[in-house]
Design an enzyme around this catalytic site. Structure first.
Site, PDB file in Angstrom:
ATOM      1  N   HIS A  55      53.213  36.623  53.286  1.00 42.28           N
ATOM      2  CA  HIS A  55      52.152  35.961  52.510  1.00 42.28           C
ATOM      3  C   HIS A  55      51.828  34.600  53.136  1.00 42.28           C
ATOM      4  O   HIS A  55      52.470  33.595  52.831  1.00 42.28           O
ATOM      5  CB  HIS A  55      52.628  35.792  51.063  1.00 42.28           C
ATOM      6  CG  HIS A  55      51.574  35.338  50.113  1.00 42.28           C
ATOM      7  ND1 HIS A  55      51.621  35.592  48.766  1.00 42.28           N
ATOM      8  CD2 HIS A  55      50.435  34.627  50.295  1.00 42.28           C
ATOM      9  CE1 HIS A  55      50.573  35.066  48.167  1.00 42.28           C
ATOM     10  NE2 HIS A  55      49.833  34.459  49.083  1.00 42.28           N
ATOM     11  N   HIS A  57      48.340  32.005  54.577  1.00 42.39           N
ATOM     12  CA  HIS A  57      46.890  31.768  54.644  1.00 42.39           C
ATOM     13  C   HIS A  57      46.639  30.939  55.897  1.00 42.39           C
ATOM     14  O   HIS A  57      46.792  29.717  55.858  1.00 42.39           O
ATOM     15  CB  HIS A  57      46.409  30.987  53.420  1.00 42.39           C
ATOM     16  CG  HIS A  57      46.661  31.679  52.108  1.00 42.39           C
ATOM     17  ND1 HIS A  57      45.697  32.426  51.476  1.00 42.39           N
ATOM     18  CD2 HIS A  57      47.756  31.743  51.314  1.00 42.39           C
ATOM     19  CE1 HIS A  57      46.189  32.916  50.336  1.00 42.39           C
ATOM     20  NE2 HIS A  57      47.443  32.510  50.216  1.00 42.39           N
ATOM     21  N   PHE A  58      46.285  31.590  57.000  1.00 38.64           N
ATOM     22  CA  PHE A  58      46.084  30.851  58.255  1.00 38.64           C
ATOM     23  C   PHE A  58      44.634  30.387  58.444  1.00 38.64           C
ATOM     24  O   PHE A  58      44.290  29.805  59.459  1.00 38.64           O
ATOM     25  CB  PHE A  58      46.594  31.657  59.452  1.00 38.64           C
ATOM     26  CG  PHE A  58      48.099  31.616  59.611  1.00 38.64           C
ATOM     27  CD1 PHE A  58      48.883  30.783  58.824  1.00 38.64           C
ATOM     28  CD2 PHE A  58      48.749  32.404  60.568  1.00 38.64           C
ATOM     29  CE1 PHE A  58      50.278  30.731  58.971  1.00 38.64           C
ATOM     30  CE2 PHE A  58      50.131  32.354  60.730  1.00 38.64           C
ATOM     31  CZ  PHE A  58      50.899  31.526  59.930  1.00 38.64           C
ATOM     32  N   ASN A  89      41.431  35.391  52.009  1.00 46.61           N
ATOM     33  CA  ASN A  89      40.503  34.405  51.422  1.00 46.61           C
ATOM     34  C   ASN A  89      40.034  33.377  52.448  1.00 46.61           C
ATOM     35  O   ASN A  89      40.161  32.173  52.264  1.00 46.61           O
ATOM     36  CB  ASN A  89      41.117  33.718  50.185  1.00 46.61           C
ATOM     37  CG  ASN A  89      42.424  33.025  50.466  1.00 46.61           C
ATOM     38  OD1 ASN A  89      43.092  33.315  51.445  1.00 46.61           O
ATOM     39  ND2 ASN A  89      42.807  32.099  49.608  1.00 46.61           N
ATOM     40  N   HIS A 220      54.201  35.904  44.500  1.00 40.86           N
ATOM     41  CA  HIS A 220      54.661  34.609  43.962  1.00 40.86           C
ATOM     42  C   HIS A 220      54.931  34.575  42.457  1.00 40.86           C
ATOM     43  O   HIS A 220      54.248  33.871  41.714  1.00 40.86           O
ATOM     44  CB  HIS A 220      53.683  33.499  44.322  1.00 40.86           C
ATOM     45  CG  HIS A 220      52.214  33.826  44.229  1.00 40.86           C
ATOM     46  ND1 HIS A 220      51.647  34.405  43.126  1.00 40.86           N
ATOM     47  CD2 HIS A 220      51.202  33.641  45.111  1.00 40.86           C
ATOM     48  CE1 HIS A 220      50.354  34.566  43.331  1.00 40.86           C
ATOM     49  NE2 HIS A 220      50.063  34.112  44.534  1.00 40.86           N
ATOM     50  N   ASP A 286      53.812  31.921  50.956  1.00 40.39           N
ATOM     51  CA  ASP A 286      52.467  31.602  50.443  1.00 40.39           C
ATOM     52  C   ASP A 286      51.961  30.326  51.124  1.00 40.39           C
ATOM     53  O   ASP A 286      51.404  29.433  50.465  1.00 40.39           O
ATOM     54  CB  ASP A 286      52.448  31.466  48.919  1.00 40.39           C
ATOM     55  CG  ASP A 286      51.029  31.422  48.362  1.00 40.39           C
ATOM     56  OD1 ASP A 286      50.078  31.628  49.136  1.00 40.39           O
ATOM     57  OD2 ASP A 286      50.885  31.177  47.152  1.00 40.39           O
ATOM     58  N   HIS A 290      46.252  22.766  53.059  1.00 40.97           N
ATOM     59  CA  HIS A 290      45.019  22.004  52.831  1.00 40.97           C
ATOM     60  C   HIS A 290      45.238  20.655  53.502  1.00 40.97           C
ATOM     61  O   HIS A 290      46.381  20.205  53.625  1.00 40.97           O
ATOM     62  CB  HIS A 290      44.762  21.814  51.335  1.00 40.97           C
ATOM     63  CG  HIS A 290      44.548  23.095  50.587  1.00 40.97           C
ATOM     64  ND1 HIS A 290      43.389  23.840  50.702  1.00 40.97           N
ATOM     65  CD2 HIS A 290      45.359  23.781  49.743  1.00 40.97           C
ATOM     66  CE1 HIS A 290      43.492  24.924  49.934  1.00 40.97           C
ATOM     67  NE2 HIS A 290      44.680  24.917  49.350  1.00 40.97           N
TER      68      HIS A 290
HETATM   69  O1  DOR Z   1      47.711  27.697  45.287  1.00 39.26           O
HETATM   70  C1  DOR Z   1      47.185  28.633  45.887  1.00 39.26           C
HETATM   71  N1  DOR Z   1      46.568  28.434  47.078  1.00 39.26           N
HETATM   72  N2  DOR Z   1      47.207  29.841  45.347  1.00 39.26           N
HETATM   73  C2  DOR Z   1      46.486  30.851  45.856  1.00 39.26           C
HETATM   74  O2  DOR Z   1      46.493  31.915  45.314  1.00 39.26           O
HETATM   75  C3  DOR Z   1      45.654  30.650  47.059  1.00 39.26           C
HETATM   76  C4  DOR Z   1      46.143  29.540  47.858  1.00 39.26           C
HETATM   77  C5  DOR Z   1      45.172  29.096  48.921  1.00 39.26           C
HETATM   78  O3  DOR Z   1      44.663  29.957  49.640  1.00 39.26           O
HETATM   79  O4  DOR Z   1      44.944  27.889  49.048  1.00 39.26           O
HETATM   80 ZN    ZN Z   2      48.530  33.042  48.533  1.00 37.30          ZN
END
Ligand code: DOR
Ligand code: ZN
Length: 424
Positions: A55, A57-58, A89, A220, A286, A290
């Site tokens: 899990h 997010h790159f 996403n 999660h 996860d 950011h």
């Molecule tokens: O806190 C989160 N950030 N939960 C998510 O489900 C997505 C993730 C993100 O892609 O920033």
């Molecule tokens: Zn996620």
């Protein structure tokens, strides 16, 4: 043999001195003595399977000021992760053959570790159209970063049935959108109150009642009630290091803002206990980077998400060293179960598997320092925490990290595309 790696290896549930013979990127033999063209003797150091982080997010394509496939996979390699599963996403979201081809092109040649791409779900997209190229799917039952929300039972049922036909796993962000309040928030406590643990249980309960489901993986899990509820259900379940180790009472402010939220200490400890006892299938970071600029905004404006692909395994190895976690539980949740659940030929030191290994010096505990990490986002909530980083990471027999430096080549490839090549 091309390469023999020698040391105290974790094989069939035990650490003992072994030679691991590698040819063509795969483990070909495990013996007490082996000869190879190249022989690397790591003495008393441990040889463990590298982790699979199922899990991450790159952010590639579209959000590459936060992360990209180069920096994300470098972070992974330094954290002992040889394979990541990347979430949909992005911009555009990975939903259709066209957006999937965009992603394949955007990340081509950038990866230092192997990866699988996870497809998104929406009320309109047809999951079957991308089934050959994705390793799994992701369903968002609650709003969070990105635009992939599906809330109605009718849409979710249709998605469950079409994905069941593909035989692939459906990873679910299980918070019930109907139970999320959008009251103004200033603190992590407000965020937790807006998205309570009951929203997790409600989403899981709704899912369990819908017809047509195939293989479901709950991402999660952050509340004790959700952990308890899942015990009697045929779903696999995942926890993150931040939900295991951080409370909403910490001083992290918006850096601790994440969905599902950090909860109180008692709740966190209960989830941690379930993890220690082997009741959770998967540990995944996860990793949701950011930028500092984004996180420094007013609390209610700051995006949710915490980075973690580089610190996840090192934090847990430190807990193993302190006898707070069994090595068997860690390797089962970080390596073996993700391999089993997602059908990846890694995760165990065994003949026939990919030679994805990490070398660990159990005496090399050190404090995490943000400046030594490799994510583009440039921060971690775990600065100053004890961790044991791997001395080296191998991906299919190729050393990509050694002694705090990147070595070797960028060998990362798509673990699914190898099986079903797609155009693009
Ligand atoms: O806190 C989160 N950030 N939960 C998510 O489900 C997505 C993730 C993100 O892609 O920033
Ligand atoms: Zn996620």
């Amino acid at each position: 043999m091309d390469l023999v790696v020698e040391g105290r290896a974790y094989i069939r549930g035990k650490l003992a001195p072994w030679c691991i013979g590698i040819e063509g990127g795969r483990i070909r033999a495990t013996k007490k003595l082996l000869k190879g063209d190249e022989h690397l003797d790591f003495g008393d150091m441990l040889i463990l399977p590298a982790a699979i982080d199922s899990h991450v997010h790159f952010r590639d394509p579209g959000l590459t000021k936060k992360e990209d496939f180069n920096t994300g996979t470098i972070s992974a390699a330094f954290g002992g992760v040889s394979c990541v599963l990347d979430m949909p996403n992005t911009i555009p979201p990975t939903l259709t053959p066209i957006s999937l081809a965009d992603k394949v092109n955007a990340i081509a040649g950038k990866a230092w570790v192997d990866y699988g791409l996870i497809g998104g779900c929406s009320p309109r997209a047809d999951p079957a159209a991308i089934s050959k190229a994705v390793i799994a799917y992701k369903l968002y039952m609650a709003s969070t970063t990105g635009n992939l929300l599906v809330t109605s039972d009718a849409d979710i049922s249709r998605i469950l049935s079409s994905i069941a036909v593909t035989g692939k796993v459906l990873c679910v962000h299980a918070e019930d959108e109907n139970m999320i309040r959008n009251l103004p928030e200033k603190t992590l406590d407000d965020h937790d109150k807006n998205r309570p643990g009951a929203a997790e249980s409600s989403a899981i309960m709704r899912l369990s009642k819908l017809p047509g489901a195939g293989r479901i993986h709950i991402c999660h899990v952050a509340s004790n009630e959700a952990v308890g509820m899942l015990e009697g259900m045929p779903f696999t379940k995942e926890v993150t290091p931040h939900n295991l180790l951080l409370d909403k009472n910490s001083k992290l402010k918006s850096y601790g803002k994440v969905n599902p939220p950090l909860r109180d200490r008692g709740e966190r400890e209960a989830v941690f206990k379930a993890f220690q006892e082997g009741k959770i299938d998967v540990l995944a970071s996860d990793h949701a980077p950011h930028t500092i600029e984004e996180k420094e905004q007013e609390f209610s404006e700051a995006p949710s998400g915490i980075p973690g692909v580089e610190t996840s395994l090192p934090l847990m190895l430190a807990l193993v060293k302190k006898d707070r976690l069994g090595l068997d539980v860690l390797l089962r949740t970080a390596c073996e179960r993700p391999a089993e659940i997602f059908g990846i030929n890694k995760g165990k030191i065994e003949v026939g598997r990919d030679a994805d290994l990490i070398i660990v010096d159990g005496t090399s505990m050190k404090k995490i320092a943000t400046k030594n990490l490799h994510s583009k986002c440039g921060w971690t909530p775990f600065d100053g925490w004890d961790a044991i980083f791997p001395h080296a990471t191998f991906v299919r027999g190729v050393k990509v990290v050694e002694e705090n430096g990147l070595v070797g080549e960028r060998v990362g490839r798509d673990v699914v595309a190898g099986k079903h090549p797609i155009a693009g």
